[in-house]
Design a protein around this motif. Structure first.
Motif, short mmCIF file in Angstrom:
data_model
loop_
_atom_site.label_atom_id
_atom_site.label_comp_id
_atom_site.label_asym_id
_atom_site.label_seq_id
_atom_site.Cartn_x
_atom_site.Cartn_y
_atom_site.Cartn_z
N LEU A 132 39.42 36.66 37.85
CA LEU A 132 40.93 37.10 37.21
C LEU A 132 42.08 36.32 37.69
CD1 LEU A 132 40.36 41.03 37.07
CD2 LEU A 132 41.36 39.68 35.21
N ARG A 133 42.03 36.19 39.24
CA ARG A 133 43.02 35.47 39.83
C ARG A 133 43.12 33.84 39.46
NH1 ARG A 133 47.16 35.56 41.04
NH2 ARG A 133 47.41 34.37 43.14
N ARG A 134 41.62 33.51 39.33
CA ARG A 134 41.39 32.17 39.05
C ARG A 134 42.17 31.84 37.59
NH1 ARG A 134 38.06 28.51 37.43
NH2 ARG A 134 36.70 29.83 36.15
N ARG A 135 41.75 32.89 37.10
CA ARG A 135 42.34 32.60 35.41
C ARG A 135 43.92 32.87 35.31
NH1 ARG A 135 38.26 32.13 31.44
NH2 ARG A 135 36.19 31.70 32.41
N GLY A 136 44.62 32.91 36.44
CA GLY A 136 45.99 33.06 36.20
C GLY A 136 46.64 34.45 36.15
N VAL A 137 45.81 35.46 36.46
CA VAL A 137 46.26 36.89 36.31
C VAL A 137 47.22 37.02 37.48
CG1 VAL A 137 45.90 39.25 35.97
CG2 VAL A 137 44.50 37.61 34.70
N LYS A 138 48.51 37.55 37.40
CA LYS A 138 49.23 37.48 38.78
C LYS A 138 48.83 38.68 39.84
CE LYS A 138 53.70 35.15 37.92
NZ LYS A 138 53.81 35.15 36.25
N HIS A 139 48.62 39.84 39.24
CA HIS A 139 48.76 40.91 40.31
C HIS A 139 47.46 41.63 40.12
CE1 HIS A 139 50.86 44.33 42.38
NE2 HIS A 139 49.53 44.18 42.86
N VAL A 140 46.60 41.01 40.89
CA VAL A 140 44.94 41.85 40.74
C VAL A 140 44.85 42.53 42.14
CG1 VAL A 140 42.85 41.28 40.51
CG2 VAL A 140 44.22 39.93 39.43
N THR A 141 44.55 43.75 41.87
CA THR A 141 44.27 44.87 43.16
C THR A 141 42.83 45.22 43.24
OG1 THR A 141 46.65 45.28 43.06
CG2 THR A 141 45.22 46.75 44.32
N ILE A 142 42.11 45.21 44.15
CA ILE A 142 41.00 45.82 44.54
C ILE A 142 41.36 47.26 45.33
CG2 ILE A 142 38.81 45.71 45.74
CD1 ILE A 142 38.61 42.86 45.28
N VAL A 143 40.60 48.27 44.91
CA VAL A 143 40.82 49.57 45.47
C VAL A 143 39.40 50.04 45.86
CG1 VAL A 143 41.50 52.04 45.21
CG2 VAL A 143 42.72 50.26 44.13
N ASP A 144 39.58 50.29 47.25
CA ASP A 144 38.13 50.54 47.94
C ASP A 144 38.01 51.47 48.90
OD1 ASP A 144 35.08 48.94 47.92
OD2 ASP A 144 35.40 50.18 49.45
N SER B 286 25.00 41.08 40.24
CA SER B 286 26.23 41.82 40.25
C SER B 286 27.18 41.10 40.11
CB SER B 286 26.26 42.99 41.20
OG SER B 286 25.12 43.91 40.91
N PHE B 287 27.23 40.14 41.01
CA PHE B 287 28.25 39.13 41.32
C PHE B 287 28.61 38.30 40.11
CE2 PHE B 287 30.42 35.32 42.71
CZ PHE B 287 31.11 35.59 43.63
N ARG B 288 27.53 38.01 39.31
CA ARG B 288 27.89 37.04 38.07
C ARG B 288 28.29 38.00 37.06
NH1 ARG B 288 22.99 35.44 40.92
NH2 ARG B 288 21.59 36.18 39.35
N GLU B 289 27.79 39.16 37.11
CA GLU B 289 27.90 40.01 35.91
C GLU B 289 29.72 40.12 35.91
OE1 GLU B 289 25.21 42.85 34.12
OE2 GLU B 289 26.40 44.02 35.58
N GLY B 290 30.14 40.54 37.35
CA GLY B 290 31.46 40.78 37.48
C GLY B 290 32.53 39.66 37.30
N ARG B 291 31.96 38.53 37.66
CA ARG B 291 32.60 37.32 37.27
C ARG B 291 32.94 37.22 35.82
NH1 ARG B 291 30.53 32.32 40.48
NH2 ARG B 291 28.86 32.59 38.92
N ARG B 292 31.65 37.39 35.00
CA ARG B 292 31.89 37.34 33.49
C ARG B 292 32.96 38.42 32.93
NH1 ARG B 292 26.46 36.76 33.78
NH2 ARG B 292 26.15 38.74 32.65
N VAL B 293 32.77 39.64 33.45
CA VAL B 293 33.73 40.49 32.83
C VAL B 293 35.16 40.28 33.41
CG1 VAL B 293 34.15 43.11 33.38
CG2 VAL B 293 31.77 42.36 33.09
N GLY B 294 35.28 39.80 34.69
CA GLY B 294 36.71 39.36 34.94
C GLY B 294 37.26 38.27 33.98
N ALA B 295 36.29 37.26 33.60
CA ALA B 295 36.80 36.34 32.74
C ALA B 295 37.15 36.87 31.37
CB ALA B 295 35.63 35.25 32.50
N ALA B 296 36.36 37.94 31.03
CA ALA B 296 36.84 38.42 29.82
C ALA B 296 38.01 39.36 29.81
CB ALA B 296 35.56 39.45 29.31
N VAL B 297 38.33 40.05 30.96
CA VAL B 297 39.57 40.93 31.14
C VAL B 297 40.81 39.86 31.14
CG1 VAL B 297 40.86 42.30 32.74
CG2 VAL B 297 38.48 42.74 32.38
N ALA B 298 40.58 38.85 31.68
CA ALA B 298 41.72 37.76 31.67
C ALA B 298 42.13 37.55 30.25
CB ALA B 298 41.38 36.55 32.61
N GLU B 299 41.03 37.16 29.35
CA GLU B 299 41.44 36.63 28.09
C GLU B 299 41.68 38.00 27.37
OE1 GLU B 299 37.60 34.76 26.69
OE2 GLU B 299 38.59 34.69 24.66
#
Lengths: 466, 408
Positions: free
Chosen positions: B23-35, B298-311
């Motif tokens: 998400l950050r790589r695609r320019g989304v400004k404020h991305v927060t991970i809550v764990d 899971s990592f690759r799936e997460g990355r693809r979902v991140g890209a989709a969310v950015a779009e």
């Protein structure tokens, strides 16, 4: 084991720290008696009291004119009076006795009549459709229902803990790991236990599953025999609670209240108990086939439950005897009271039983001076009905994520006046490990946090607390 | 206090971190991970011996080191990381209730990605008979004992299961001085593949297929376990623990209790081809979707979902009601279980992922509007991923259904 002497002379020694023993300890301590509570296990509620359906009964279906009914009503009344000051939960869910056949429906009127005779006024016969208005999740094949407004849900573990905590605040002593070996009476009682000798003027047997054995060890001919009745339960995920806002009871049979589906104070849904006679007083096993049947039964009553994951399963033993009635005896010549055969209504009747024990004791001719000041005691709330610690700042961190148990809560429990003696006790006091993952995330952390403080350590090769 | 972000990712394991970084790589400004844990990494943190990271970071990491690598990746990408924060509930429009040592906070975001991973099914939900003493635990718990606290919950456990994780559990035992008394698998064959299945024999530990745990004995700590072997004989094994391995299930309690719900079969959230849930403010990726895949998957799936969310953020919400993908028993789950007509040009999921409930031989077929467009005959095994390419026509279809015809 080391025989440490306990030379003080107590006014009353209570045997058994189940819900009844804890309530009796509180009642006598409030009256000013010097109390010792003797428990075989590592913690309170180690026997029958740890597993029940957590319902505060009205007594609508108790035997008419029975002592059991009188004590349920007295116990319930006192609970309603004291629960707020002790910070104990009360969920006014009401109950629906559901008739699933025409035959059952015919019995509802009779139950209503008996309920009224028992002094329970808030009863209402409902058509299937009006019953389902109050609880839409009920299966469509419902024929009719009887609503009992006064049936409530409480926290079955915090209540006895609060009773004993109040007793301890008034000076009562809680002696764990102390199995009664024998008792002799010579003007006063000398009780030999596996944790030393105890001297007391009077003795109250609240030993639950061992009520008959304890009477024998006190030198009495047991007037009854305990016939353990096992109950297995299934606890469903909190997602189930929106489907089950009320207690759902079947039309009872002669021997059992039957399978109940009810919410718990912690936000789960409970299905159970079974009623299985057995000889063994120790093993309360769960069984795959029975658990599956319970789950199926639950889904027949509330169909949406079929899709809800199981959180926990448990089994407990109720101290039934040859007779349905409570087996209560006073032996004034030896200043001994036996509170035996307290089955499933023990949680509701405990405070009433304590009042009754006090009355019986008064006939022994001993008087106490009531303490000038009753210390304010409250226990941590674990239920969803009151504020939880995770909602407050500075709780340290969440240790058990499923039940949102904080580090501060666990540390407070370990440092409390009646600290947990074993892992089950810690779970009952904090909810840690009681959630849907059952300790997948927190069990190791709890092992580290409780090292050396529990009777059976969670980690192997670690010395348990002596 | 209230925090507003563009995207909040719930869960900082491989899928969550990958989504946030993308998400950050695609320019989304404020991305927060809550764990909720003190560090990122999720389940990989306590896996001391499974190698991770070859495909995503170009080298191998072990356990906690992989988690630290994820932490560095998140920091380098400018992701805000809130550890020690537990999400308590999910609200309608991406509003979350969170508790941290400070107390309760409200957080909200335009999109929320659920990446809470999976865990093993505990003893209670497996309905195993017997007493309930201390010492009946899962692999994840065992590994936490060993990795985080230098403790062991037992010395002579019985291991139940034969998935990949079961052999990892066996290795953890052996590495920390515990000697399992036996390994049992209820199925008539081991679920993992060779060479892992050779491990018990190499270690001299009896392995029984078709054997069922029928009783646990012990009042305080486990004292014995009874197993029924394939030939019907019952053995009582003296042991001081029972290690329940595998039977992973999505960690989806949050979804179960909020408006989102979970899909029948997978027990995770139903998502569409972009990882989007029924409520289009919510997305999900990684093992919360279905149990269970590797960290790398899971990592690759997460990355693809991140890209989709950015779009999706750039394009605007896909509010249209999705079509539910139907399936017959003994198909256990289908991911994605929803399809939307107005999804993104390049969907995050190119394939349907399927799993079977049991070992079964027969013909699996995909029907669009009642017409078969794909089929394959095979012997299908449970706990094996099956990929079926999503035909572009499926996004426009009014009904999408997986059928199964069993061969006797």
């Amino acid at each position: 084991m080391l025989q440490t002497p306990h030379p003080e002379l107590y006014d009353v020694a209570i045997i058994g720290a189940g819900v009844v023993g804890c309530a009796v300890a509180r009642r006598f301590a409030l009256a000013g008696a010097k109390v010792v509570l003797i428990e075989k296990g590592a913690d309170i509620l180690s026997g029958a009291s740890k597993a029940n359906s957590a319902i505060l009964h009205t007594g609508f279906d108790a035997p008419p004119d029975s002592l059991e009914l009188e004590l349920i009503r007295a116990g319930r009344e006192e609970y309603l009076e004291i629960h707020e000051s002790l910070n104990l939960a009360l969920m006014k869910t009401g109950a629906l006795i559901c008739a699933w056949s025409g035959e059952d429906a015919e019995k509802l009127e009779e139950i209503e009549k008996q309920g009224r005779a028992n002094g329970v006024a808030e009863l209402r016969l409902l058509s299937a459709s009006s019953a389902r208005e109050t609880m839409p999740g009920l299966a469509g094949r419902l024929v009719a229902a009887l609503e009992v407004e006064g049936e409530h849900i409480i926290d079955p573990w915090s209540a006895p803990l609060a009773y004993l905590t109040q007793a301890v605040a008034l000076g009562a002593r809680f002696l764990r790991g102390a199995e009664l070996l024998n008792g002799t009476f010579g003007g006063g009682w000398t009780l030999q236990t596996t944790n030393g000798a105890v001297r007391a003027s009077a003795v109250v047997n609240a030993a639950g599953l061992y009520g008959d054995v304890v009477d024998q060890r006190l030198g009495f001919t047991a007037e009854f025999r305990i016939k353990p009745r096992k109950g297995q339960f299934v606890v469903l995920d909190k997602a189930a609670c929106r489907h089950v806002p009320r207690i759902v009871l079947p039309v009872p049979t002669a021997t059992t209240k039957g399978i109940v589906v009810c919410p718990t104070a912690f936000g789960n849904v409970l299905i159970g108990p079974t009623a299985e006679e057995q000889e063994d007083r120790v093993r309360a096993t769960v069984e795959t086939g029975t658990l599956r049947t319970l789950l199926q039964r639950g889904a027949e009553i509330v169909p949406a439950l079929a899709d809800i994951p199981v959180t926990a399963v448990y089994a407990g033993l109720r101290p039934a005897t040859e007779e349905k009635a409570y087996r209560i005896f006073a032996r004034p010549e030896k200043r001994a009271i036996t509170l035996g055969g307290i089955r499933s209504t023990g949680l509701s009747a405990a405070l009433g039983l304590a009042q009754h024990a006090m009355k019986l004791h008064a006939a022994f001719g001993e008087k106490f001076d009531a303490p000038p000041l009753i210390p304010k005691v409250s226990v941590p709330n674990l239920t969803e009905t009151l504020e939880r610690d995770w909602q407050r700042p500075d709780h340290g961190e969440i240790v058990c994520h499923c039940e949102l148990v904080t580090r501060r809560e666990i540390e407070a429990a370990m440092a409390s006046p009646v600290p947990p003696g074993d892992f089950g006790g810690l779970r009952r006091r904090t909810r840690a490990g009681m959630g849907h993952c059952q300790g997948f995330y927190c069990n190791a952390r709890l092992a580290a946090m409780t090292k050396g403080q529990l009777a059976t350590s969670l980690a192997a090769g670690e010395q348990g607390k002596q | 206090m209230s925090t507003v972000a563009d995207v909040i990712v719930v869960g900082g394991g491989p899928a969550g971190v990958a989504a946030a970084v993308e998400l950050r790589r695609r320019g989304v400004k404020h991305v927060t991970i809550v764990d909720r844990e003190p560090h990122l990494g999720g389940a990989t943190r306590h896996c001391s011996h499974s190698p991770f990271g070859m495909r995503e970071f170009g080298r191998l990491y072990f356990g906690a080191a992989y988690g630290r690598r994820l932490e560095r990746a998140a920091a380098a990408a400018g992701v805000e990381v809130l550890t020690g924060h537990s999400v308590v509930s999910l609200g309608e429009q991406g509003a979350l209730t969170v508790t941290s040592p400070r107390g309760v906070d409200m957080m909200s975001a335009k999109r929320v990605v659920i990446a809470t991973g999976a865990r093993e099914t505990p003893r209670s939900a497996r309905f195993i008979s017997g007493d309930r003493p201390v010492g009946v635990i899962t692999t994840g718990t065992l590994q936490s004992y060993a990795a985080f606290h230098g403790l062991m919950p037992f010395r002579r456990p019985l291991i139940v299961g034969s998935e990949l994780v079961s052999y990892s559990a066996l290795l953890t035992c052996l590495a920390h001085g515990a000697r399992p008394v036996a390994m049992v698998e209820p199925n008539p064959y081991a679920l993992a593949r060779a060479p892992f299945t050779w491990l018990p024999r190499l270690a001299g530990i009896p392995f029984h297929c078709g054997a069922e745990l029928i009783d646990i004995v012990g009042q305080n700590r486990v004292e014995a376990a009874k197993i029924r072997l394939e030939n019907g004989t019952v053995q009582t094994l003296a042991c001081d623990g029972v290690l329940l391995t595998g039977c992973f299930t999505p960690e989806s309690a949050l979804l179960l209790r909020s408006l989102q719900g979970v899909a029948p079969g997978s027990a995770g959230p139903a998502i569409d081809q972009d990882g989007r849930m029924q409520n289009p403010a919510y997305f999900a990726g990684g093992n919360v979707l279905r149990a269970v895949e590797t960290a790398g998957w899971s990592f690759r799936e997460g990355r693809r979902v991140g890209a989709a969310v950015a779009e999706d953020l750039a394009r605007g919400t896909a509010g249209e009601a999705p079509v539910t993908v139907g399936f017959d028993s003994p198909i256990k789950l289908v991911v994605p279980g929803l399809l939307r007509r107005n999804g993104l040009a390049t969907p995050a999921f190119q394939d349907f992922q399927l799993r079977f409930e049991r070992r079964v031989r027969g013909c699996l077929s995909l029907e669009l509007n009642g017409r078969e467009v794909w089929s394959r005959k095979a012997l299908w095994l449970p706990e094996r991923r099956i990929l079926v390419p999503i035909p572009p026509a499926a996004f426009k279809a009014g009904s999408v259904h997986f059928r199964f015809t069993e061969e006797s």
